[in-house]
Design a protein around this motif. Structure first.
Motif, mmCIF file in Angstrom:
data_model
loop_
_atom_site.group_PDB
_atom_site.id
_atom_site.type_symbol
_atom_site.label_atom_id
_atom_site.label_comp_id
_atom_site.label_asym_id
_atom_site.label_seq_id
_atom_site.Cartn_x
_atom_site.Cartn_y
_atom_site.Cartn_z
ATOM 1 N N ALA A 32 11.203 49.016 19.896
ATOM 2 C CA ALA A 32 12.192 49.977 19.403
ATOM 3 C C ALA A 32 11.561 50.957 18.416
ATOM 4 C CB ALA A 32 13.354 49.237 18.756
ATOM 5 N N LEU A 33 10.773 50.453 17.488
ATOM 6 C CA LEU A 33 10.171 51.328 16.477
ATOM 7 C C LEU A 33 9.142 52.287 17.062
ATOM 8 C CD1 LEU A 33 9.857 48.794 13.534
ATOM 9 C CD2 LEU A 33 11.472 50.705 13.758
ATOM 10 N N VAL A 34 8.385 51.835 18.045
ATOM 11 C CA VAL A 34 7.410 52.707 18.696
ATOM 12 C C VAL A 34 8.108 53.893 19.364
ATOM 13 C CG1 VAL A 34 5.857 52.809 20.701
ATOM 14 C CG2 VAL A 34 5.573 51.029 19.006
ATOM 15 N N HIS A 35 9.326 53.673 19.828
ATOM 16 C CA HIS A 35 10.040 54.739 20.527
ATOM 17 C C HIS A 35 10.636 55.803 19.607
ATOM 18 C CE1 HIS A 35 9.352 52.260 24.020
ATOM 19 N NE2 HIS A 35 9.605 53.347 24.724
ATOM 20 N N ILE A 36 10.453 55.650 18.295
ATOM 21 C CA ILE A 36 10.817 56.742 17.382
ATOM 22 C C ILE A 36 9.971 57.964 17.709
ATOM 23 C CG2 ILE A 36 10.730 57.532 14.985
ATOM 24 C CD1 ILE A 36 11.597 54.758 14.124
ATOM 25 N N SER A 37 8.769 57.740 18.230
ATOM 26 C CA SER A 37 7.909 58.872 18.587
ATOM 27 C C SER A 37 8.489 59.680 19.745
ATOM 28 C CB SER A 37 6.503 58.386 18.944
ATOM 29 O OG SER A 37 6.530 57.604 20.120
ATOM 30 N N HIS A 38 9.377 59.093 20.529
ATOM 31 C CA HIS A 38 10.036 59.823 21.606
ATOM 32 C C HIS A 38 11.192 60.646 21.070
ATOM 33 C CE1 HIS A 38 8.219 57.859 25.205
ATOM 34 N NE2 HIS A 38 7.850 57.029 24.253
ATOM 35 N N PHE A 79 18.243 60.676 10.665
ATOM 36 C CA PHE A 79 18.560 59.279 10.387
ATOM 37 C C PHE A 79 19.541 58.657 11.388
ATOM 38 C CE2 PHE A 79 21.072 55.910 8.444
ATOM 39 C CZ PHE A 79 20.057 55.005 8.180
ATOM 40 N N LEU A 80 20.739 59.194 11.521
ATOM 41 C CA LEU A 80 21.745 58.564 12.369
ATOM 42 C C LEU A 80 21.353 58.585 13.850
ATOM 43 C CD1 LEU A 80 24.353 57.017 12.420
ATOM 44 C CD2 LEU A 80 25.589 59.186 12.538
ATOM 45 N N PRO A 81 20.912 59.728 14.406
ATOM 46 C CA PRO A 81 20.463 59.690 15.803
ATOM 47 C C PRO A 81 19.299 58.724 16.027
ATOM 48 C CG PRO A 81 20.825 61.951 15.128
ATOM 49 C CD PRO A 81 20.929 61.096 13.886
ATOM 50 N N THR A 82 18.403 58.627 15.046
ATOM 51 C CA THR A 82 17.276 57.699 15.166
ATOM 52 C C THR A 82 17.766 56.260 15.150
ATOM 53 O OG1 THR A 82 15.821 59.267 14.066
ATOM 54 C CG2 THR A 82 15.090 56.975 14.131
ATOM 55 N N LEU A 83 18.718 55.974 14.295
ATOM 56 C CA LEU A 83 19.280 54.631 14.229
ATOM 57 C C LEU A 83 19.914 54.243 15.569
ATOM 58 C CD1 LEU A 83 19.911 52.148 12.478
ATOM 59 C CD2 LEU A 83 22.051 53.296 11.827
ATOM 60 N N ILE A 84 20.676 55.149 16.153
ATOM 61 C CA ILE A 84 21.291 54.896 17.463
ATOM 62 C C ILE A 84 20.209 54.694 18.519
ATOM 63 C CG2 ILE A 84 22.717 55.895 19.310
ATOM 64 C CD1 ILE A 84 24.265 57.361 17.015
ATOM 65 N N TRP A 85 19.194 55.552 18.514
ATOM 66 C CA TRP A 85 18.090 55.491 19.470
ATOM 67 C C TRP A 85 17.343 54.165 19.355
ATOM 68 C CZ3 TRP A 85 16.541 58.391 23.507
ATOM 69 C CH2 TRP A 85 15.231 58.287 23.947
ATOM 70 N N VAL A 86 16.988 53.775 18.126
ATOM 71 C CA VAL A 86 16.217 52.545 17.902
ATOM 72 C C VAL A 86 17.039 51.316 18.281
ATOM 73 C CG1 VAL A 86 15.155 51.095 16.107
ATOM 74 C CG2 VAL A 86 14.649 53.527 16.208
ATOM 75 N N SER A 109 19.381 51.213 20.484
ATOM 76 C CA SER A 109 19.447 51.219 21.954
ATOM 77 C C SER A 109 18.163 50.671 22.554
ATOM 78 C CB SER A 109 19.693 52.638 22.472
ATOM 79 O OG SER A 109 20.908 53.145 21.998
ATOM 80 N N MET A 110 17.026 51.089 22.017
ATOM 81 C CA MET A 110 15.740 50.604 22.513
ATOM 82 C C MET A 110 15.579 49.110 22.250
ATOM 83 S SD MET A 110 14.106 53.051 24.012
ATOM 84 C CE MET A 110 15.680 53.612 24.596
ATOM 85 N N PHE A 111 16.090 48.635 21.113
ATOM 86 C CA PHE A 111 16.026 47.208 20.781
ATOM 87 C C PHE A 111 16.833 46.399 21.793
ATOM 88 C CE2 PHE A 111 17.589 43.448 18.513
ATOM 89 C CZ PHE A 111 16.381 42.887 18.116
#
Length: 127
Positions: free
Chosen positions: A80-86, A100-107, A109-111
């Motif tokens: 999940a954390l690696v996909h912050i680069s996406h 922050f909020l979109p990243t939290l949702i993204w991470v 989701s990836m988790f």
């Protein structure tokens, strides 16, 4: 995401889609070929490499000492954390921004999807 962020750069679909800088003069057939090549490479090699790395090397390394449960939490967190680069840390208007909020949702989701991948791997191993 369209409901929350519309067409802004905080919508990862829009940000990623607009980051490709495809020249306007390219005809539809060339765009289709360009998409096909990119999609084939991106959907073949990236997932295979990620699965071998996260569900293979990372998981196996931690499972030996911590057990499968803790190992899949660690490899899912790393995935999940690696996909912050996406998406999450974006370059917009000549500056880096952390959303922050979109990243939290993204991470998150990836988790969740990473845990699903682990479950699929375990179910597949039963057959």
């Amino acid at each position: 995401m369209q409901i929350f962020y519309g067409n802004s750069y905080e919508n990862w679909y829009n940000y990623i889609g607009k980051s490709y800088n495809i020249p306007l003069e390219i005809d539809k057939k060339s765009k289709l070929i360009m998409f096909g090549v990119s999609a084939l490479i991106g959907m073949t090699f990236s997932p295979i490499g990620e699965e071998l790395f996260f569900r293979g090397i990372v998981h196996s390394s931690f499972a030996k000492s911590l057990g499968n449960r803790k190992a899949f939490l660690i490899d899912s967190s790393a995935f999940a954390l690696v996909h912050i680069s996406h998406f999450g840390l974006i370059f917009h208007n000549q500056q880096w921004q952390f959303l922050f909020l979109p990243t939290l949702i993204w991470v998150l989701s990836m988790f969740v999807i990473s845990i699903l991948f682990y479950v699929c791997r375990k179910v597949q191993a039963l057959f």
